[in-house]
Design an enzyme around this catalytic site. Structure first.
Site, PDB file in Angstrom:
ATOM      1  N   ASP A 298       3.939  79.970  31.277  1.00  0.00           N
ATOM      2  CA  ASP A 298       4.774  79.948  30.122  1.00  0.00           C
ATOM      3  C   ASP A 298       4.358  80.824  29.036  1.00  0.00           C
TER       4      ASP A 298
ATOM      5  N   CYS B 291      20.982  88.902  45.983  1.00  0.00           N
ATOM      6  CA  CYS B 291      22.259  88.594  45.144  1.00  0.00           C
ATOM      7  C   CYS B 291      23.538  89.268  45.909  1.00  0.00           C
TER       8      CYS B 291
ATOM      9  N   CYS C 159      27.544  89.181  44.989  1.00  0.00           N
ATOM     10  CA  CYS C 159      27.765  87.911  44.188  1.00  0.00           C
ATOM     11  C   CYS C 159      27.808  88.078  42.659  1.00  0.00           C
TER      12      CYS C 159
ATOM     13  N   CYS D 151      27.155  83.789  38.653  1.00  0.00           N
ATOM     14  CA  CYS D 151      26.434  83.643  37.142  1.00  0.00           C
ATOM     15  C   CYS D 151      26.993  84.210  36.231  1.00  0.00           C
TER      16      CYS D 151
ATOM     17  N   CYS E  43      29.133  82.222  33.164  1.00  0.00           N
ATOM     18  CA  CYS E  43      28.613  82.032  31.834  1.00  0.00           C
ATOM     19  C   CYS E  43      29.522  81.898  30.480  1.00  0.00           C
TER      20      CYS E  43
ATOM     21  N   CYS F 112      22.990  83.312  24.187  1.00  0.00           N
ATOM     22  CA  CYS F 112      22.654  82.215  25.379  1.00  0.00           C
ATOM     23  C   CYS F 112      22.510  81.081  24.646  1.00  0.00           C
TER      24      CYS F 112
ATOM     25  N   CYS G  77      20.565  74.956  28.925  1.00  0.00           N
ATOM     26  CA  CYS G  77      21.831  75.368  29.649  1.00  0.00           C
ATOM     27  C   CYS G  77      21.408  75.692  31.100  1.00  0.00           C
TER      28      CYS G  77
ATOM     29  N   CYS H 270      24.506  78.864  34.742  1.00  0.00           N
ATOM     30  CA  CYS H 270      24.178  80.245  35.456  1.00  0.00           C
ATOM     31  C   CYS H 270      23.501  79.878  36.745  1.00  0.00           C
TER      32      CYS H 270
ATOM     33  N   CYS I 246      24.855  79.452  41.190  1.00  0.00           N
ATOM     34  CA  CYS I 246      24.615  79.922  42.061  1.00  0.00           C
ATOM     35  C   CYS I 246      24.201  79.607  43.568  1.00  0.00           C
TER      36      CYS I 246
HETATM   37  C1  B12 Z   1      11.824  84.324  26.651  1.00  0.00           C
HETATM   38  C2  B12 Z   1      12.058  83.104  27.535  1.00  0.00           C
HETATM   39  C3  B12 Z   1      13.375  83.010  27.502  1.00  0.00           C
HETATM   40  C4  B12 Z   1      14.560  83.338  26.811  1.00  0.00           C
HETATM   41  C5  B12 Z   1      15.025  84.816  27.189  1.00  0.00           C
HETATM   42  C6  B12 Z   1      15.447  84.642  28.738  1.00  0.00           C
HETATM   43  C7  B12 Z   1      15.181  85.737  29.557  1.00  0.00           C
HETATM   44  N1  B12 Z   1      16.265  86.071  30.409  1.00  0.00           N
HETATM   45  O1  B12 Z   1      14.466  86.543  29.597  1.00  0.00           O
HETATM   46  C8  B12 Z   1      15.486  82.308  26.597  1.00  0.00           C
HETATM   47  C9  B12 Z   1      15.262  81.378  25.457  1.00  0.00           C
HETATM   48  C10 B12 Z   1      16.984  82.583  26.608  1.00  0.00           C
HETATM   49  C11 B12 Z   1      15.084  81.797  27.938  1.00  0.00           C
HETATM   50  C12 B12 Z   1      16.027  80.630  28.690  1.00  0.00           C
HETATM   51  C13 B12 Z   1      15.667  80.079  29.837  1.00  0.00           C
HETATM   52  N2  B12 Z   1      14.598  80.058  30.384  1.00  0.00           N
HETATM   53 CO1  B12 Z   1      12.856  80.765  29.720  1.00  0.00          CO
HETATM   54  N3  B12 Z   1      11.390  81.851  29.609  1.00  0.00           N
HETATM   55  C14 B12 Z   1      11.152  82.940  28.713  1.00  0.00           C
HETATM   56  C15 B12 Z   1       9.562  83.630  28.647  1.00  0.00           C
HETATM   57  C16 B12 Z   1       8.875  83.022  27.883  1.00  0.00           C
HETATM   58  C17 B12 Z   1       9.686  85.052  28.631  1.00  0.00           C
HETATM   59  C18 B12 Z   1      10.617  85.912  29.509  1.00  0.00           C
HETATM   60  C19 B12 Z   1      10.554  87.355  29.230  1.00  0.00           C
HETATM   61  O2  B12 Z   1       9.554  87.814  29.258  1.00  0.00           O
HETATM   62  N4  B12 Z   1      11.829  87.903  28.761  1.00  0.00           N
HETATM   63  C20 B12 Z   1      11.905  89.320  28.715  1.00  0.00           C
HETATM   64  C21 B12 Z   1      12.883  89.788  29.633  1.00  0.00           C
HETATM   65  C22 B12 Z   1      12.858  91.498  29.431  1.00  0.00           C
HETATM   66  O3  B12 Z   1      12.597  89.839  31.024  1.00  0.00           O
HETATM   67  P1  B12 Z   1      13.880  89.598  32.163  1.00  0.00           P
HETATM   68  O4  B12 Z   1      14.973  89.030  31.686  1.00  0.00           O
HETATM   69  O5  B12 Z   1      13.028  88.888  33.296  1.00  0.00           O
HETATM   70  O6  B12 Z   1      13.980  91.046  32.549  1.00  0.00           O
HETATM   71  C23 B12 Z   1      13.364  91.569  33.734  1.00  0.00           C
HETATM   72  C24 B12 Z   1      14.394  91.767  34.915  1.00  0.00           C
HETATM   73  O7  B12 Z   1      15.600  91.095  34.601  1.00  0.00           O
HETATM   74  C25 B12 Z   1      14.529  93.231  35.012  1.00  0.00           C
HETATM   75  N5  B12 Z   1      15.646  93.892  34.403  1.00  0.00           N
HETATM   76  C26 B12 Z   1      15.602  94.025  33.001  1.00  0.00           C
HETATM   77  N6  B12 Z   1      16.683  95.052  32.659  1.00  0.00           N
HETATM   78  C27 B12 Z   1      17.227  95.697  33.910  1.00  0.00           C
HETATM   79  C28 B12 Z   1      17.830  96.616  34.115  1.00  0.00           C
HETATM   80  C29 B12 Z   1      18.146  96.963  35.489  1.00  0.00           C
HETATM   81  C30 B12 Z   1      19.092  98.015  35.816  1.00  0.00           C
HETATM   82  C31 B12 Z   1      17.540  96.187  36.554  1.00  0.00           C
HETATM   83  C32 B12 Z   1      17.716  96.755  37.851  1.00  0.00           C
HETATM   84  C33 B12 Z   1      16.398  95.355  36.138  1.00  0.00           C
HETATM   85  C34 B12 Z   1      16.406  94.675  34.619  1.00  0.00           C
HETATM   86  O8  B12 Z   1      13.488  93.860  34.723  1.00  0.00           O
HETATM   87  C35 B12 Z   1      12.921  92.810  33.597  1.00  0.00           C
HETATM   88  C36 B12 Z   1      11.436  92.793  33.562  1.00  0.00           C
HETATM   89  O9  B12 Z   1      10.946  92.541  34.620  1.00  0.00           O
HETATM   90  C37 B12 Z   1       9.631  82.997  30.374  1.00  0.00           C
HETATM   91  C38 B12 Z   1       7.863  82.932  30.266  1.00  0.00           C
HETATM   92  C39 B12 Z   1       7.009  84.033  30.580  1.00  0.00           C
HETATM   93  N7  B12 Z   1       6.007  83.987  29.858  1.00  0.00           N
HETATM   94  O10 B12 Z   1       7.355  84.920  31.393  1.00  0.00           O
HETATM   95  C40 B12 Z   1      10.327  81.736  30.192  1.00  0.00           C
HETATM   96  C41 B12 Z   1      10.898  81.325  31.813  1.00  0.00           C
HETATM   97  C42 B12 Z   1      11.641  82.918  32.026  1.00  0.00           C
HETATM   98  N8  B12 Z   1      12.147  80.476  31.199  1.00  0.00           N
HETATM   99  C43 B12 Z   1      12.365  79.785  32.386  1.00  0.00           C
HETATM  100  C44 B12 Z   1      13.347  78.934  32.285  1.00  0.00           C
HETATM  101  C45 B12 Z   1      13.440  77.658  33.263  1.00  0.00           C
HETATM  102  C46 B12 Z   1      14.521  79.004  31.429  1.00  0.00           C
HETATM  103  C47 B12 Z   1      15.879  78.570  31.350  1.00  0.00           C
HETATM  104  C48 B12 Z   1      16.360  78.167  33.044  1.00  0.00           C
HETATM  105  C49 B12 Z   1      15.953  77.218  30.623  1.00  0.00           C
HETATM  106  C50 B12 Z   1      17.122  76.478  30.503  1.00  0.00           C
HETATM  107  N9  B12 Z   1      17.585  75.610  31.494  1.00  0.00           N
HETATM  108  O11 B12 Z   1      17.738  76.337  29.378  1.00  0.00           O
HETATM  109  C51 B12 Z   1      16.729  79.412  30.510  1.00  0.00           C
HETATM  110  C52 B12 Z   1      17.405  80.589  31.613  1.00  0.00           C
HETATM  111  C53 B12 Z   1      18.369  81.450  30.717  1.00  0.00           C
HETATM  112  C54 B12 Z   1      18.535  82.659  31.468  1.00  0.00           C
HETATM  113  N10 B12 Z   1      19.614  82.886  32.294  1.00  0.00           N
HETATM  114  O12 B12 Z   1      17.697  83.642  31.491  1.00  0.00           O
HETATM  115  C55 B12 Z   1      11.439  80.038  33.563  1.00  0.00           C
HETATM  116  C56 B12 Z   1      12.243  80.442  34.684  1.00  0.00           C
HETATM  117  C57 B12 Z   1      11.856  80.032  36.080  1.00  0.00           C
HETATM  118  C58 B12 Z   1      12.610  80.969  37.225  1.00  0.00           C
HETATM  119  N11 B12 Z   1      12.980  80.443  38.302  1.00  0.00           N
HETATM  120  O13 B12 Z   1      12.517  82.255  36.974  1.00  0.00           O
HETATM  121  C59 B12 Z   1      10.163  80.940  32.911  1.00  0.00           C
HETATM  122  C60 B12 Z   1       9.587  81.868  33.787  1.00  0.00           C
HETATM  123  C61 B12 Z   1       9.260  79.678  32.343  1.00  0.00           C
HETATM  124  C62 B12 Z   1       8.292  79.146  33.410  1.00  0.00           C
HETATM  125  N12 B12 Z   1       6.935  79.243  33.105  1.00  0.00           N
HETATM  126  O14 B12 Z   1       8.778  78.663  34.488  1.00  0.00           O
HETATM  127  N13 B12 Z   1      14.010  81.627  28.191  1.00  0.00           N
HETATM  128  S1  SF4 Z   2      24.808  83.510  41.116  1.00  0.00           S
HETATM  129 FE1  SF4 Z   2      22.915  83.611  42.092  1.00  0.00          FE
HETATM  130  S2  SF4 Z   2      23.256  84.894  43.922  1.00  0.00           S
HETATM  131 FE2  SF4 Z   2      25.010  84.987  42.570  1.00  0.00          FE
HETATM  132  S3  SF4 Z   2      24.361  87.051  41.291  1.00  0.00           S
HETATM  133 FE3  SF4 Z   2      23.804  85.194  40.202  1.00  0.00          FE
HETATM  134  S4  SF4 Z   2      21.766  84.957  40.698  1.00  0.00           S
HETATM  135 FE4  SF4 Z   2      22.485  86.168  42.299  1.00  0.00          FE
HETATM  136  S1  SF4 Z   3      21.823  79.664  30.340  1.00  0.00           S
HETATM  137 FE1  SF4 Z   3      24.084  79.411  29.953  1.00  0.00          FE
HETATM  138  S2  SF4 Z   3      24.327  80.713  28.103  1.00  0.00           S
HETATM  139 FE2  SF4 Z   3      22.340  81.353  29.143  1.00  0.00          FE
HETATM  140  S3  SF4 Z   3      22.956  82.952  30.412  1.00  0.00           S
HETATM  141 FE3  SF4 Z   3      22.866  81.112  31.735  1.00  0.00          FE
HETATM  142  S4  SF4 Z   3      25.327  80.334  31.542  1.00  0.00           S
HETATM  143 FE4  SF4 Z   3      24.702  81.771  29.931  1.00  0.00          FE
END
Ligand code: B12
Ligand code: SF4
Ligand code: SF4
Length: 306
Positions: A127, A181, A184, A187, A191, A207, A235, A238, A242
């Site tokens: 992480d 996905c 679907c 999520c 949200c 978020c 939260c 989402c 799923c």
């Molecule tokens: C910053 C962070 C957050 C932030 C930002 C979330 C986010 N979406 O990145 C916040 C505080 C919101 C957060 C929340 C949560 N987090 Co968090 N977080 C992190 C952290 C530290 C970095 C993530 C990161 O680099 N984000 C940067 C963005 C750009 O990356 P990304 O969203 O994955 O985007 C990728 C793809 O979506 C795709 N993409 C992006 N744009 C586009 C566009 C197109 C066209 C396409 C095709 C693809 C694409 O490419 C990107 C790069 O690969 C990681 C740990 C780590 N070191 O990685 C944990 C981590 C992601 N978190 C985790 C968890 C558990 C959560 C929560 C579920 C906690 C909760 N229950 O409240 C929530 C989920 C919210 C959500 N829906 O994302 C886990 C996820 C486990 C898993 N199953 O994936 C991690 C991996 C921690 C861990 N070690 O387990 N988190």
């Molecule tokens: S709810 Fe799950 S299966 Fe459906 S779009 Fe979201 S991540 Fe994909």
């Molecule tokens: S964690 Fe909650 S607020 Fe954040 S993207 Fe998922 S449903 Fe939305």
């Protein structure tokens, strides 16, 4: 004869690591533009630490020079249980702090690998290291990045923690998993704050998880406070909706069971906490992240909405 890669996978299973995969430790060239775009759009909110050293975040070589392989690990944290009224804690924080639990398992695995081959060196990340764990997990074949932006495995859905061991040796590499996905959008539709602004892209500013855990402010922004849906810390909406999370495969790790049996916090109790009682209650819990002031702010906001 069983290969070293296969034996590592078997050992990982014995150590309570639910899924493991290997990928080449080369730059995340496909993810880099997505990450840069995400930062440019300000979707990281006030998490300024994400802006630091973006090259490092997308290149395992910069974390561990001489790296050959990224071992991506997933640990299932699903325990049966439901929330008990407002003050809901997100599932990942019910038990003991996963950073410690996952790190312990990865350290044990690395120790075993080194005992098998003393030429091996490795670096463990869970992480907090500047690596893109979701992109690495996808590349190592653990699962795919869902539209809610979490990694989904076929075995455990998205209720998994991620961690890595970066190694200086080559292994048999796994293939990335295809996106399952399909059409679907559950999520995105569920949200309450429209934080999933496009499939796979979460705007942290919108978020609930970000606001209740990471945001340091006296009050929650209005679009969050009016849409909390009972969440005091994190939260899961989402992920709860799923279809891949209907698997509900319970973890064997007892440390992820709800601490004190609590999946929700009593709002009055939270408001009455003082630093000493707070430290005592949340020792070894991931919930320390929001600090006492943040937790009280969230409780206050929930009470105002009720
Ligand atoms: C910053 C962070 C957050 C932030 C930002 C979330 C986010 N979406 O990145 C916040 C505080 C919101 C957060 C929340 C949560 N987090 Co968090 N977080 C992190 C952290 C530290 C970095 C993530 C990161 O680099 N984000 C940067 C963005 C750009 O990356 P990304 O969203 O994955 O985007 C990728 C793809 O979506 C795709 N993409 C992006 N744009 C586009 C566009 C197109 C066209 C396409 C095709 C693809 C694409 O490419 C990107 C790069 O690969 C990681 C740990 C780590 N070191 O990685 C944990 C981590 C992601 N978190 C985790 C968890 C558990 C959560 C929560 C579920 C906690 C909760 N229950 O409240 C929530 C989920 C919210 C959500 N829906 O994302 C886990 C996820 C486990 C898993 N199953 O994936 C991690 C991996 C921690 C861990 N070690 O387990 N988190
Ligand atoms: S709810 Fe799950 S299966 Fe459906 S779009 Fe979201 S991540 Fe994909
Ligand atoms: S964690 Fe909650 S607020 Fe954040 S993207 Fe998922 S449903 Fe939305």
């Amino acid at each position: 004869m069983t290969s070293f890669s296969q034996r590592i996978k078997q050992k990982a299973g014995e150590l309570g690591i639910d899924k493991i995969g290997f990928s080449r430790a080369v730059s995340l060239t496909e993810d880099r533009p997505h990450f840069a775009d995400w930062l440019n759009r300000g979707f990281h909110g006030e998490m300024a630490w994400l802006e630091r050293e973006p090259e490092k975040r997308t290149d395992p070589q910069m974390i561990f020079p001489g790296a050959k392989t990224v071992v991506s690990a997933a640990v299932n944290y699903y325990t049966p249980g439901q929330h008990d009224g407002a003050g809901k804690i997100s599932r990942y924080a019910w038990g003991d702090d996963y950073h410690d639990v996952v790190k312990e398992k990865l350290c044990a695995l690395l120790d075993w690998i080194v005992a098998e081959d003393p030429n091996v060196t490795g670096k463990i990340c869970v992480d907090t290291a500047p690596v893109m764990e979701k992109a690495l997990a996808h590349r190592s074949g653990l699962g795919w990045i869902g539209k809610h932006s979490n990694v989904i495995t076929k075995e455990y859905g998205s209720w998994i923690f991620l961690g890595e061991i970066i190694l200086n040796i080559e292994l048999d590499y796994d293939a990335p998993m295809a996106d399952h996905c399909g059409s679907c959008t559950a999520c995105i539709d569920a949200c309450p704050t429209d934080a999933i602004v496009e499939p796979y892209i979460v705007d942290s500013n919108k978020c609930i998880s970000y606001a209740t855990i990471e945001l340091r402010s006296d009050e929650l922004p209005q679009n969050i406070s009016t849409n909390l849906n009972g969440w005091i810390y994190g939260c899961d909406i989402c992920q709860d909706v799923c279809p891949w999370n209907r698997l509900e495969e319970p973890t064997e790790e007892t440390r992820f069971e709800p601490r004190l049996g609590e999946t929700s916090l009593d709002l009055d109790v939270v408001e009455s906490l003082i630093p000493e009682t707070y430290t005592e209650r949340f020792r070894k819990s991931a919930m320390k992240r929001t600090k006492l002031a943040g937790l009280k702010r969230n409780a206050r906001s929930l009470k105002l909405q009720n």
